[in-house]
Design an enzyme around this catalytic site. Structure first.
Site, PDB file in Angstrom:
ATOM      1  N   HIS A  28      38.962 -54.651  49.505  1.00  0.00           N
ATOM      2  CA  HIS A  28      39.630 -54.995  50.764  1.00  0.00           C
ATOM      3  C   HIS A  28      39.003 -56.189  51.499  1.00  0.00           C
ATOM      4  O   HIS A  28      38.534 -56.091  52.624  1.00  0.00           O
ATOM      5  CB  HIS A  28      39.876 -53.787  51.681  1.00  0.00           C
ATOM      6  N   HIS A  82      33.915 -38.118  52.401  1.00  0.00           N
ATOM      7  CA  HIS A  82      34.577 -39.267  53.051  1.00  0.00           C
ATOM      8  C   HIS A  82      35.971 -39.399  52.453  1.00  0.00           C
ATOM      9  O   HIS A  82      36.137 -39.350  51.233  1.00  0.00           O
ATOM     10  CB  HIS A  82      33.733 -40.505  52.785  1.00  0.00           C
ATOM     11  N   GLU A  84      38.102 -41.987  52.514  1.00  0.00           N
ATOM     12  CA  GLU A  84      38.643 -43.268  52.028  1.00  0.00           C
ATOM     13  C   GLU A  84      38.938 -43.112  50.531  1.00  0.00           C
ATOM     14  O   GLU A  84      38.220 -42.427  49.798  1.00  0.00           O
ATOM     15  CB  GLU A  84      37.660 -44.424  52.277  1.00  0.00           C
ATOM     16  N   HIS A 149      31.278 -44.766  57.216  1.00  0.00           N
ATOM     17  CA  HIS A 149      31.802 -45.813  58.073  1.00  0.00           C
ATOM     18  C   HIS A 149      33.220 -45.524  58.561  1.00  0.00           C
ATOM     19  O   HIS A 149      33.903 -46.427  59.088  1.00  0.00           O
ATOM     20  CB  HIS A 149      31.718 -47.174  57.366  1.00  0.00           C
TER      21      HIS A 149
HETATM   22 FE1  FEO Z   1      33.432 -46.332  49.681  1.00  0.00          FE
HETATM   23 FE2  FEO Z   1      34.427 -46.096  53.004  1.00  0.00          FE
HETATM   24  O1  FEO Z   1      34.581 -46.015  51.137  1.00  0.00           O
END
Ligand code: FEO
Length: 403
Positions: A28, A82, A84, A149
């Site tokens: 990204h 997480h 994501e 994060h």
């Molecule tokens: Fe490796 Fe915030 O993903």
């Protein structure tokens, strides 16, 4: 059945079963020049537990590795540190194909997993800071690490073996055959860890400092840090090193290093950049000069991580900042670097608004302008180049006073 991919044994009960994304070059907007890994871990307890997963396209690779250790039908729990999708993307596939009883996540993680995949409240179970989970022969405790994060991020600590599964924190985008940090060239480790911090965590530095301050109060006897990207830290000195680096990077103390970025249309702004750099060198500063024709935004912020100054050169194009420079400045703005001084310069044709826009942007980023932007019409004269040199000298002098 033979398998194309193998698990890697970390201990009698813990196996790495993730994926190596050798060809990844864009995460990204972050140029991942050395690829990445998505680390997933299998922990063998009475309830076999999978910690995090991989991007959906690597599901088969992960399952192939798992099959070298156990029959995947034995997996009963997933801990999702997480949501994501580089870590959660394969969760719906694991849940669909195997008999998973529970997926554990932080309160925000449960929300996010439902918002991504509609997993449903029957299978999702919330764990909070201080909660423990006994999987039969192995015990986990959890620490929510909100905004490191994402709001859902958390650490899972495997108490019996002292393994901190830290998710994104302490990771790096680095595809290697080596599984441990101490097996990798230390310069590559330092560079990729810094690049990861600069591009992912820099704007969250106050939260990083808070976590580092609180970490001792959890009384974790950490023997290993296993992040979800890149190699694993197992030697005490490597664990201490990454904690020290995070402290240093989060504090962002000014240094004597100046980063000069520019792009150019007819070499005029390039000449001005060289004169600025010469002034910086003459003034005793260390200089990293980065032409944006080649330097990527993610490399610029990596150099900025341990810098004290940013100097930006841009031609004026259609009354605006040149597109490559605007892109990098926009990226820097989002990452909120602190304690920088700087200045701008640029050549223009019939109008010269770029430095005005750059100065306004730098003020917005809270970069202290040492001088107003230097603009020059068309090809820089000796006087214009001297003004650029003076800018470099003034920034070097300012760095000496603050460093
Ligand atoms: Fe490796 Fe915030 O993903």
């Amino acid at each position: 059945m033979s398998n194309a991919f193998s698990a890697f044994k970390l201990s009698d009960k813990v196996y790495w079963v993730g994926a190596i994304d050798w060809g990844l070059r864009n995460f990204h907007g972050y140029r991942t020049s050395r690829g990445s890994t998505y680390n997933a871990f299998l922990v063998l307890g009475e309830k076999v537990t999978l910690i995090d997963t991989v991007k959906p396209k690597f599901y088969d690779e992960m399952m192939s590795r798992i099959r070298t250790v156990i029959d995947p039908a034995e997996i009963k729990y997933i801990i999702s540190n997480h949501s994501e999708m580089d870590h959660s993307g394969a969760i719906p596939l694991v849940v669909k194909d195997w008999n998973i009883e529970k997926v554990f996540a932080s309160p925000k993680g449960v929300e996010a997993l439902n918002e991504h995949f509609e997993l449903g409240d029957d299978i999702l179970e919330t764990v909070k800071t201080g909660d423990t989970l006994d999987i039969g022969g192995a015990t986990f405790s959890f620490i929510e690490t909100r905004m490191l994060h994402w709001p859902d991020s958390m650490f899972a600590f495997y108490a019996e073996e002292g393994i901190l599964f830290s998710n994104d924190a302490f990771g790096m985008h680095l595809a290697t055959a080596e599984k441990y940090i101490d097996e990798v060239d230390p310069w590559i480790v330092r560079y990729e860890a810094a690049k990861y911090y600069a591009n992912i965590l820099l704007h969250l530095s106050p939260i990083v400092l808070n976590l580092l301050k609180k970490l001792p109060s959890y009384n974790l006897d950490i023997k290993m840090i296993a992040p979800d990207h890149g190699p694993i830290f197992r030697r005490p000195q490597d664990i201490q090193q990454i904690l020290n680096w995070y402290q240093e990077w989060a504090e962002q103390k000014p240094t004597q290093k100046a980063v000069v970025i520019y792009d150019t249309m007819w070499e005029s702004t390039a000449r001005m950049a060289s004169a600025v750099a010469d002034g910086l060198i003459a003034g005793g500063a260390k200089v990293e000069l980065m032409p944006l024709e080649g330097a990527h935004r993610s490399d610029v912020v990596t150099e900025l991580l341990d810098a004290g100054a940013l100097l930006v050169g841009s031609p004026t194009m259609n009354n605006q900042i040149y597109p490559t420079v605007a892109d990098v400045m926009n990226y820097i703005k989002g990452l909120k670097p602190k304690n920088l001084v700087g200045g701008s310069f640029g050549s223009h044709g019939w109008s010269g608004e770029a430095t005005k826009h750059l100065d306004a942007m730098m003020e917005e980023i809270k970069i202290e302008l040492v001088k107003p932007g230097i603009i020059h019409k068309y090809v820089p004269t000796k006087d214009a180049l001297m003004a650029c040199r003076e800018l470099g000298l003034a920034v070097a002098a300012k760095l000496k006073s603050v460093g």
